[in-house]
Structures are given as structure tokens and as C-alpha cells.
Scaffold this active site. Structure first.
Site, mmCIF file in Angstrom:
data_model
loop_
_atom_site.group_PDB
_atom_site.id
_atom_site.type_symbol
_atom_site.label_atom_id
_atom_site.label_comp_id
_atom_site.label_asym_id
_atom_site.label_seq_id
_atom_site.Cartn_x
_atom_site.Cartn_y
_atom_site.Cartn_z
ATOM 1 N N ASP A 328 0.817 -1.223 0.000
ATOM 2 C CA ASP A 328 0.000 0.000 0.000
ATOM 3 C C ASP A 328 0.852 1.276 0.000
ATOM 4 O O ASP A 328 0.304 2.378 0.037
ATOM 5 C CB ASP A 328 -0.924 0.016 1.225
ATOM 6 C CG ASP A 328 -1.978 -1.084 1.138
ATOM 7 O OD1 ASP A 328 -2.314 -1.489 0.013
ATOM 8 O OD2 ASP A 328 -2.457 -1.539 2.189
ATOM 9 N N ARG A 402 -5.371 6.791 -0.889
ATOM 10 C CA ARG A 402 -3.906 6.904 -0.843
ATOM 11 C C ARG A 402 -3.361 7.781 -1.970
ATOM 12 O O ARG A 402 -2.288 8.367 -1.828
ATOM 13 C CB ARG A 402 -3.263 5.516 -0.842
ATOM 14 C CG ARG A 402 -3.651 4.702 0.398
ATOM 15 C CD ARG A 402 -2.728 3.536 0.663
ATOM 16 N NE ARG A 402 -3.403 2.504 1.438
ATOM 17 C CZ ARG A 402 -3.559 2.547 2.765
ATOM 18 N NH1 ARG A 402 -3.100 3.545 3.452
ATOM 19 N NH2 ARG A 402 -4.199 1.546 3.382
#
Ligand code: S3P
Length: 445
Positions: A328, A402
Site C-alpha cells: 500500500d 492513498r
């Protein structure tokens, strides 16, 4: 199903030194698992430090819909009274997981071991993500997709197995979501369910299952893999869970402090499970000053305080086998790589294409629109760091928290401001991101 809030654009501009001490919110992976295992246990589970982001709140709602009692008793403090292994009740309406692949896929596993039928849905981003990777092993265990099987996409209806069968399953990609779905279904099966992974993915499910009383054994498999064997039909008992701060959220202020000259920040209680810290390893190789203190652990999950000071970074090559431990974090690593001197090559990023957005394309687009030379070559991302970022671009968020946070970090040291088209998805994982970054000295408007 879709998110109701309006797009919220924001611009980040070159800021003075970032300073101060903060604690980023609780780890998202552990928060989902604490709610789900609490719901599958007998007795009471007290969770402190739960991430109160939209993704986790959707998992909490789904646990309620499946019959568990889930209560918020204070700030980030929750109590779950579970129904026991295989004890879920049939939900009256569809379970809506919003933006969260983890919530959806883990609950699919838990439902697959119960004799109930449930419909799973989510927002446009989640509806575009592949579910077959989880449904295939769950079908081997006896669950059936009643509706939506052809597309392998949400919305779909899953019929749990009446008599779940334990399996031995080799995951086709390194994915903690696939592994966890199989293990959660395996709880209801008699005998031993085994998952073999060629490359180890985050092991929070295994650690937490042990904490709740399951018999689960993990051994090394090949150079980078693991074999996990779970004995089915345990009596899980409620347990206390203290959720450490999320290293994937800490990554944003951390990279911001590295690139903004004169910065010196401290991040409390950051989880340092080695299967999550590939970014820290990579940044240290790039020359980052990240010091750990107050090292301790709970439930087998280590954590530490991190002191981060702005650093001169240099380009590095990131090997493909590191990907599961930082899957991530590539977006924000690409931001750090843009400010580094020299080329950074990140190898083996195929899985980034099936996250909240196609993060391989989105990362390249974020850099390109801000004047950073970047190239995608097969599954690799190559960033030409020149020590500075021109900025001036508008970054498309693609419903991906993100991307929004990475782009805002990028703008804190760029020549011209960086704008993002929509910050609303940040609330899925880090609701306090904008005020917390402002407290450290970030300039957003
Ligand atoms: C997660 C696993 C990862 C990660 C996600 C959280 C988890 O997905 O990208 O944000 O909590 O299990 P994959 O397991 O599909 O790689």
C-alpha cells in the site's frame, strides 16, 4: 451503492519545517480483524484504538447485520459480543462495504462457513475489483455464489456452506485478503485448513486468531513463503485488542517530514510488524533518518515511536519480493523517489493494478502531471528523481484515499502547489489526516 459526499478538492503548497509529535489512527488491517474475530467469538471483546474510518465502520455495521452486538463505548473504544464460530445470522439487507476490499473479502470468508445467504456490495471502486480470487477457494470449501458469479464483481450473493470442507490452498498471488478469507471460512470446517503462500503476506489474521484461542501454526515455506495450518471448529473466546498506529497511514507524515527541509517529527506507537515495514526499509536504504525508540509489543504485533528528520534521499532499486510488505506504500514511495537524486526502480507491482484504483497508472499520472519523469515498464515503475518536483498539476483521485494523501504530501515541497480533485475518500482510512498534517505545519488550502 455509492458515497454521498461531494468531491472536496484541496491544494498543498510548499511549507516550512514540519515539527511536532502525533499518533496516526489505529491500524486498518487489525481494526477489521478485531471486529470480525470479536463477532465470531463467544463473550466480550474490548477494542481500544480502533480506526474509526469509513472502511472499518462498514465492517462494524456488517458484524451487527450478521447478529453480533457491536458498541462504541468511548473514543476509539468498542465492545463486541460475538455469536461464536459459524454463528452468523442471515442479514436482512445487503452488506455494504463502501470502498473496502479488505472488509468485503474477509467477511466473505467468515460468511462462507455459515449456513446463511448474504449479498455483498460496495461503491463504484469496490464494484470494479476482482472477487473471484476469494470466491474460488471459498467454493472449494462448499460456498456458492448464487448471484453475480459470471462477473466475479459486486454486487453478488454468497450462500455459505452447510458443511464446510477444510482445504489446502496455495494462494495464486501474495494476498493477506485471500489467505484470511480461507482461514476465516476454515474456522467452521472440521479438520485442518492449510494456506500456502509463496511470498508471506501480512500475518495479522494468524496472530489474532491465536490471541482469540485458535490452534494455528505457521511455518516457513521456500525462500519467502509460509504454510499456515488452522485447526477448525475452535472455541474462540472474546479477548482484549489494543490497536497500534497504522504504518500505512504513518507513511504520509513520515515521507512529508523527509522531503520538507528542516523537519523533525515524532510518530507514536507505529506498528513495526516486519510484514508491513518494507517502506521503512526502502526509505532507510535511500538515506532516510528514521529512528525507533520505545520498542514494545502486544499480541505478537511489535510497535515503536519513530523520529523522522528531513533527509537527502537517493534513488534505489526495490526488489519484487519486498512488495507484499509495502503493497500500500508505493504511491508515497514514488513521491519520496521524486525528491531523491537518481533513479528509483520499483519491481513487481502487478497487484497495484487491482487496488482501490489502478495504482500503477495512477502513480505514474500523479508524477507526470507534476513534472517528474516516470515510466511503467511491464510491472515495474521507474522514477527519475532530480531532487525537486516542479508541481503545478491537478491529481485525479480515482476514489482512492492513498492517491489523495500522496499527492498532498508531494505538494508540501514542490515548486508550485499540487492540487487533488477530491479528498473525501481520505475518510476511509485516515479521517484526521488534513488537521493532523496542518498541526505539523503543512499548508493546505
Ligand atoms: C490488506 C491486505 C492487502 C492491502 C490492503 C489490506 C489486509 O491487500 O492492500 O490494504 O488487511 O489484509 P491484498 O491482501 O489483496 O494484497
Amino acid at each position: 451503492m455509492s458515497k454521498s459526499s461531494e468531491p472536496a478538492p484541496l491544494e498543498a503548497r510548499s511549507s516550512g519545517p514540519l515539527t511536532g509529535k502525533v499518533r496516526v489512527p489505529g491500524d486498518k488491517s487489525i481494526s477489521h480483524r478485531a471486529l470480525i474475530l470479536g463477532a465470531l467469538s463467544v463473550g466480550e471483546t474490548r477494542i481500544s484504538g480502533l480506526l474509526e474510518g469509513e472502511d472499518v465502520l462498514n465492517t462494524a455495521k456488517s458484524m451487527r447485520a450478521l447478529g453480533a452486538e457491536v458498541k462504541r463505548t468511548g473514543d476509539f473504544t468498542w465492545v463486541v459480543r460475538g455469536v461464536g464460530v459459524a454463528g452468523f445470522a442471515e442479514p436482512k439487507t445487503a452488506l455494504d462495504f463502501g470502498n473496502s476490499g479488505t472488509g468485503c473479502r474477509l467477511v466473505m470468508g467468515a460468511v462462507a462457513g455459515c449456513p446463511i445467504t448474504a449479498t455483498f456490495d460496495g461503491d463504484a471502486s469496490l464494484r470494479s475489483r476482482p472477487m473471484r480470487r476469494v470466491l474460488d477457494p471459498l467454493a472449494l470449501m462448499g460456498a456458492k455464489v448464487a448471484d453475480g458469479a459470471d462477473s466475479g464483481r459486486l454486487p453478488l450473493t454468497l450462500e455459505g456452506a452447510r458443511d464446510p470442507v477444510p482445504i489446502t490452498y496455495r494462494t495464486p498471488v501474495a494476498s493477506a485478503q485471500i489467505k484470511s478469507a480461507v482461514l476465516l471460512a476454515g474456522l467452521a470446517a472440521p479438520g485442518v485448513t492449510t494456506v500456502i503462500e509463496q511470498e508471506a503476506s501480512r500475518d495479522h489474521t494468524e496472530l489474532m486468531l491465536k490471541h482469540f484461542g485458535a490452534e494455528i501454526v505457521s511455518t516457513e515455506e521456500g525462500a519467502h513463503g509460509r504454510r499456515i495450518a488452522l485447526t477448525g471448529q475452535p472455541e474462540l473466546h472474546g479477548a482484549d485488542v489494543v490497536v497500534p498506529a497504522d504504518p500505512s497511514s504513518a507513511a504520509f507524515p513520515l515521507v512529508a517530514a523527509l522531503i520538507v527541509e528542516g523537519s523533525d517529527i515524532s510518530l507514536a506507537d507505529v506498528m513495526t510488524n516486519p510484514l508491513r515495514t518494507g517502506l521503512f526499509t526502502t526509505l532507510r536504504e535511500m538515506g532516510a533518518s528514521i529512528e525507533e525508540s520505545e520498542v514494545r509489543g502486544d499480541m505478537g504485533e511489535p510497535m515503536a515511536r519513530l523520529r523522522v528528520r528531513s533527509s537527502k534521499l537517493r534513488g534505489v532499486e526495490v526488489p519484487p519480493e519486498r512488495a507484499p510488505s509495502m503493497i500500500d506504500e508505493y504511491l508515497v514511495l514514488a513521491v519520496a523517489a521524486s525528491y531523491a537524486e537518481g533513479t528509483t526502480i520499483m519491481r513487481g507491482l502487478k497487484e497495484l493494478r487491482v487496488k482501490e484504483s489502478d495504482r500503477l497508472e495512477a502513480t505514474a499520472a500523479m508524477l507526470r502531471v507534476n513534472g517528474v519523469p516516470v515510466e511503467i515498464s511491464g510491472d515495474d515503475l521507474i522514477v527519475e528523481g532530480r531532487g525537486y518536483v516542479p508541481g503545478g498539476g491537478v491529481v485525479a483521485t480515482h476514489m482512492d484515499h492513498r492517491i489523495a494523501m500522496s499527492a498532498l504530501v508531494m505538494g508540501l515541497a514542490s515548486d508550485k502547489p499540487v492540487k487533488v480533485d477530491d479528498t473525501s475518500f481520505i475518510a476511509t482510512s485516515f479521517p484526521d489526516f488534513i488537521p493532523m498534517m496542518r498541526r505539523l505545519g503543512a499548508e493546505f488550502s
